[in-house]
Design a protein around this motif. Structure first.
Motif, short mmCIF file in Angstrom:
data_model
loop_
_atom_site.label_atom_id
_atom_site.label_comp_id
_atom_site.label_asym_id
_atom_site.label_seq_id
_atom_site.Cartn_x
_atom_site.Cartn_y
_atom_site.Cartn_z
N LYS A 126 1.19 -1.01 0.16
CA LYS A 126 0.00 0.09 0.09
C LYS A 126 0.37 1.33 -0.04
N ARG A 166 2.14 1.80 -3.59
CA ARG A 166 1.44 2.03 -4.39
C ARG A 166 1.38 3.79 -4.24
N ALA A 226 2.53 -2.61 -7.99
CA ALA A 226 3.04 -1.18 -6.88
C ALA A 226 2.14 -0.41 -7.91
N GLY A 227 2.26 -0.60 -9.32
CA GLY A 227 2.09 0.57 -10.74
C GLY A 227 3.40 1.22 -10.35
#
Length: 409
Positions: A158, A161, A200-201
């Protein structure tokens, strides 16, 4: 003044792994104390010293404070008042934030031992988000420890990200991205590097050419895994199996199918000409990350020629010689070895095909050997000169290759 073994050395001892490097942190000391003991300074941004006998690194305990974007945007404080717990707090993962004193007593304020036992990669503190390199490091550690069952903690993912959404990853310099990627390609399961970055992008930001491969279908009769991104992951892991710790083979494996992302939708799941379409995005990726010239050159050859390697038994002898010449394999056989390892990883990096034979490699090595055995001397003795010698050698090499009986299986 107290000295502690820290970081990867303590972690790897707990995992039963061989120790490669030992790093130490010194608490309660000033630079002049280290000078007096004969240590040699090597740190540029903060005090790091080399032991006068062992040459191992000893760093003064330090804290760091975020002052700007990227991994250069930090101020450091290193003096005798910094505690061991403060020094460990600035580290990335709990499994790297364990210290051990000279008696073997461990200091573990952030529960790294628990996370080693539970096989979790977890950030030490919210300060993790201040350094975008840490995102790459987590992905690289995932590639190293995935075979042991390690996964990234939900709260750490989280946080990662959030770093991507905040644009922190945009400030990573090319050299650092390549350094971490190159290391990841030498780990036992490089596919985990891609999966963590993608989750995680960050893959779309740092490697858009790779990210674009996910969701691209392939013909199921040739690729039971179907998804091209999944295929790349399987090829990477096969490359790590065939050529352990060889980042050159790994980079060729990573980039060999970039052209499949450019296949027109109406042609899917076929990918006619993808080996040529992939050259342009490979050039863009290599230039952006400042990839070494030999990595870029061999990756291009694998991208463009891997299908010729797969169908080697169907090639005319003259085409085989052309393939070998494009690799400069007659003068540099090691390039052929790298090429063939990447091609074999591609062929075996498919669902249900991990244990397939790849007899094309033996055939192409034999072709290389017999072609390289043809020299200019006999043609010079016949009185040939200039271009005539080269033409005669080429003809003789083609005839020599034609005499090899392909060893299919």
């Amino acid at each position: 003044m107290r000295t502690y073994l820290v970081g990867g050395a303590v972690r790897d001892k707990l995992l039963g792994r061989a120790l490669v490097d030992r790093d130490y942190v010194v608490v309660g000391a000033r630079p002049e104390d280290m000078f007096a003991l004969g240590y040699k300074p090597v740190g540029k941004d903060f005090p790091v010293f080399l032991h006068p006998q062992s040459g191992e690194e000893y760093a003064l305990a330090r804290t760091e404070r975020k002052t700007g974007h990227g991994y250069h945007g930090f101020d450091f404080q290193a003096d005798a008042t910094v505690t061991l717990e403060q020094d460990l707090a600035r580290r990335d993962l709990t499994i790297n934030a364990i210290a051990e004193d000279e008696h073997g007593v461990r200091v573990d304020p952030y529960h790294g031992i628990r996370d080693i036992e539970q096989r979790v990669l977890r950030h030490v503190s919210p300060a993790f988000a201040e350094d975008p390199v840490r995102l790459l490091r987590v992905a690289r550690f995932a590639a190293r420890f995935a075979p042991l069952g390690f996964t990234v903690a939900d709260e750490t993912m989280k946080l990662m990200r959030g770093m991507v959404a905040a644009g922190e990853v945009d400030h990573l310099v090319a050299e650092r991205v390549w350094t971490e990627t190159r290391k990841a390609l030498t780990e036992p399961q490089p596919s985990a590097f891609l999966r963590v970055l993608r989750q995680a992008g960050a893959l779309a930001v740092l490697f858009p050419e790779i990210d674009a491969l996910y969701g691209i279908p392939q013909r199921a009769e040739f690729h039971p895994e179907v998804d091209t991104g999944v295929h790349i992951e399987m090829v990477l892991d096969m490359a790590a199996r065939l050529a352990p710790r060889d980042d050159l083979v790994g980079f060729c494996a990573l980039t060999h199918d970039l052209g499949k992302a450019l296949t027109p939708i109406q042609e899917l799941p076929r990918h006619l000409g993808h080996e040529h379409l992939g050259v342009a995005p490979l050039h863009e990726l290599a230039a952006r990350l400042k990839v070494p010239a030999e990595h870029a050159a061999l990756a291009e050859l694998v991208c463009r020629e891997h299908l010729n390697a797969h169908r080697a038994f169907e090639l005319k002898p003259s085409t085989v010689l052309k393939l070998l010449s494009s690799l400069d394999a007659l003068r540099r056989p090691e390039r052929l070895d790298t090429f063939l390892l990447a091609c074999e990883a591609d062929k075996r990096g498919r669902l249900g095909h991990a244990d397939d034979d790849y007899p094309q490699a033996a055939y192409l090595r034999a072709a290389r050997g017999t072609a390289a055995a043809v020299t200019a001397a006999p043609f010079v003795a016949q009185g040939l000169q200039g271009p005539a010698i080269g033409a005669a050698m080429e003809k003789a090499r083609i005839q020599a290759i034609a005499g090899i009986k392909p060893g299919r299986s």
